[in-house]
Motif scaffolding. Structure first.
Motif, PDB file in Angstrom:
ATOM      1  N   GLY B 116       0.837  -1.200   0.000  1.00  0.00           N
ATOM      2  CA  GLY B 116       0.000   0.000   0.000  1.00  0.00           C
ATOM      3  C   GLY B 116       0.872   1.251   0.000  1.00  0.00           C
ATOM      4  N   VAL B 117       0.361   2.316  -0.600  1.00  0.00           N
ATOM      5  CA  VAL B 117       1.068   3.607  -0.586  1.00  0.00           C
ATOM      6  C   VAL B 117       0.064   4.675  -0.216  1.00  0.00           C
ATOM      7  N   ILE B 184       3.825   2.105   2.494  1.00  0.00           N
ATOM      8  CA  ILE B 184       4.798   3.197   2.336  1.00  0.00           C
ATOM      9  C   ILE B 184       4.171   4.513   2.792  1.00  0.00           C
ATOM     10  N   LEU B 185       4.846   5.214   3.697  1.00  0.00           N
ATOM     11  CA  LEU B 185       4.406   6.553   4.123  1.00  0.00           C
ATOM     12  C   LEU B 185       4.905   7.526   3.056  1.00  0.00           C
ATOM     13  N   GLY B 186       4.091   7.719   2.012  1.00  0.00           N
ATOM     14  CA  GLY B 186       4.545   8.428   0.821  1.00  0.00           C
ATOM     15  C   GLY B 186       4.382   9.934   0.878  1.00  0.00           C
ATOM     16  N   CYS B 187       4.498  10.500   2.057  1.00  0.00           N
ATOM     17  CA  CYS B 187       4.446  11.956   2.228  1.00  0.00           C
ATOM     18  C   CYS B 187       5.285  12.246   3.460  1.00  0.00           C
ATOM     19  N   THR B 188       6.145  13.245   3.374  1.00  0.00           N
ATOM     20  CA  THR B 188       7.105  13.451   4.462  1.00  0.00           C
ATOM     21  C   THR B 188       6.462  13.946   5.762  1.00  0.00           C
ATOM     22  N   ASN B 209       9.167   4.113   6.167  1.00  0.00           N
ATOM     23  CA  ASN B 209       9.404   5.548   6.231  1.00  0.00           C
ATOM     24  C   ASN B 209      10.608   5.864   5.345  1.00  0.00           C
ATOM     25  N   PRO B 210      10.368   6.439   4.155  1.00  0.00           N
ATOM     26  CA  PRO B 210      11.476   6.623   3.212  1.00  0.00           C
ATOM     27  C   PRO B 210      12.556   7.600   3.685  1.00  0.00           C
ATOM     28  N   ALA B 211      12.286   8.350   4.743  1.00  0.00           N
ATOM     29  CA  ALA B 211      13.270   9.348   5.189  1.00  0.00           C
ATOM     30  C   ALA B 211      14.599   8.683   5.557  1.00  0.00           C
ATOM     31  N   TYR B 212      14.522   7.636   6.329  1.00  0.00           N
ATOM     32  CA  TYR B 212      15.732   6.943   6.777  1.00  0.00           C
ATOM     33  C   TYR B 212      16.498   6.354   5.595  1.00  0.00           C
ATOM     34  N   GLU B 213      15.765   5.704   4.692  1.00  0.00           N
ATOM     35  CA  GLU B 213      16.386   5.079   3.524  1.00  0.00           C
ATOM     36  C   GLU B 213      17.021   6.131   2.616  1.00  0.00           C
ATOM     37  N   THR B 214      16.383   7.279   2.542  1.00  0.00           N
ATOM     38  CA  THR B 214      16.913   8.346   1.691  1.00  0.00           C
ATOM     39  C   THR B 214      18.246   8.852   2.236  1.00  0.00           C
TER      40      THR B 214
END
Lengths: 273, 273
Positions: B116-117, B184-188, B209-214
């Motif tokens: 899910g996104v 995916i938490l697709g908004c910061t 949480n894409p922040a960490y991966e980024t």
């Protein structure tokens, strides 16, 4: 500068909310042409600073002047609160906002001299409704409450939703505790939540929708300035809609709330003005 | 052009949300200087068109170039979805977004191949997560859901509120019915609702949480390009914050979520760039 009485009236808002004002102008001044601008690229204004809202308002007025408008209605409470007095000084055209008319009706309506105002953070923190109301009647006490979730709830379309009602109850509780008998809908989106808000505050509290009063004030102003249109040319090109983004989404929304088929909306680059 | 390894990394977002990405860069790359720009005058981006978000992103990059950044992180999902591939072609600097890293982790995490996104309307309707996930694993099915009220709820500060929970239940119901095992938490902004979202979806669903991966991807990229800072000059001027409006409000928020005292935030006129 000599103004042309057959020229259109310019109406602007940060987005779609000002259409509730345009709608009242269409109903009450059916001979007038309207050029509407919605700043959909930079909406919302309610959480922005005075400087920014003033700069945006000046850009929009420069754009409306290229459309040769004869008068301007600032159909946005935040822009009326932050920019109206400045731009009135800078312009040769008649220009009105939505706050004064709403304050006047509220002052006439209240019996217990307790008036509530709901709006964006920018509008409420400006204290402008209180200044107008106090200038009309020193005995009036004004209670303001920012309702920042109402605009996104309207844009989500949750107009009669239990969640919206729960949020409204929370926002309006303190105004009810103060026993206001009159409530100004100080944001042009809020008339779309009118029935839900009326349900929450109960039938004793009178709601003031400044859109209607603003249309009447425009009529009076145009009449004074000898600028009321005769209706010539009105049928061929009554209403033009411009936005800074998402023209088709705006067109659909406008079509749903206006008593008229909105065929076209044009996107312009407002930052160039 | 030869890039200076001691130069700062540029990070931008439509507003405050990208601070969740800046925070991970601070934690994981403590020797790096950061120049952060939040477009608080024109927030939100999620309801705007691709053209507009691309134009705004180009203006911000021109501004960050005046700060002599050595690399740029687009810490905004909507800008990553709409503008990243275009601006990567136009720039000589290394530039990364937040979508690719999140998609990669989600592809590695999911067991049942149902991901899910959630994000803004712009991000979800762009379909960009689906394209990335499918390119990584064709068998994955992606279910997207726009959650337009989450950003204003975060900005209202209702992070653990029953109303927010009710809205989250409504938004997330259809993803749960599809039995996604990864979200995916697709908004910061959304990492600030992380514990509430986890409660609603239950412990079986893994949140990405894409922040960490980024931040990790940035580290890898800088290392490849021989651009990792040695830390020289970092102590004197680690982090600079710029916004297009409401600098003090931003500063307070940044101060509350960053592991560091934010002393100053400067407002600039982004439309000039």
């Amino acid at each position: 500068m000599r103004l042309d009485r057959e020229a259109p009236v310019g109406v602007f808002d940060s987005g779609i909310g000002g259409l509730t004002v345009a709608r009242e102008i269409m109903r009450n001044l059916p001979s007038e042409k309207i050029v509407y601008f919605g700043d959909t690229a930079r909406v919302p204004y309610g959480s922005k600073s005075k400087d920014t809202v003033l700069r945006y308002s000046r850009q929009i007025i420069r754009f409306l002047e290229t459309e040769n408008v004869k008068a301007i209605v600032v159909a946005c409470n935040t822009a009326s609160a932050f920019a109206l007095s400045e731009i009135q000084k800078e312009m040769n055209l008649p220009i009105i906002g939505v706050i004064e008319a709403g304050a006047r009706v509220a002052a006439e309506t209240t019996m217990n001299k307790k008036v509530g105002v709901i709006g964006t953070e920018g509008t409420i923190h400006s204290g402008i409704h209180e200044r107008w109301l106090k200038s009309l009647d020193q005995e009036i006490t004004v209670y303001g409450k920012p309702c920042p979730l109402f605009v996104p709830l309207v844009e989500e379309g949750w107009l009669k939703d239990p969640v919206t009602e729960e949020i409204a109850e929370r926002y309006l509780r303190e105004l009810l505790e103060k026993e206001v008998d009159t409530l100004i809908l100080g944001c042009t989106h809020y008339p779309l939540l009118r029935s839900l808000i009326q349900k929450v505050v109960g039938p004793e509290v009178k709601l003031v929708n400044p859109a209607y009063e603003t249309a009447l004030e425009l009529k009076k102003l145009l009449s004074q300035e000898n600028l009321l249109s005769t209706g010539r040319g009105q049928e061929e090109f009554p209403y033009r809609f411009y936005v800074s983004d998402l023209a088709e989404k705006f067109r659909k929304f406008a079509d749903s709330i206006l008593p008229y088929d909105v065929e076209k909306t044009k996107k312009i680059d407002i930052e160039k003005y």
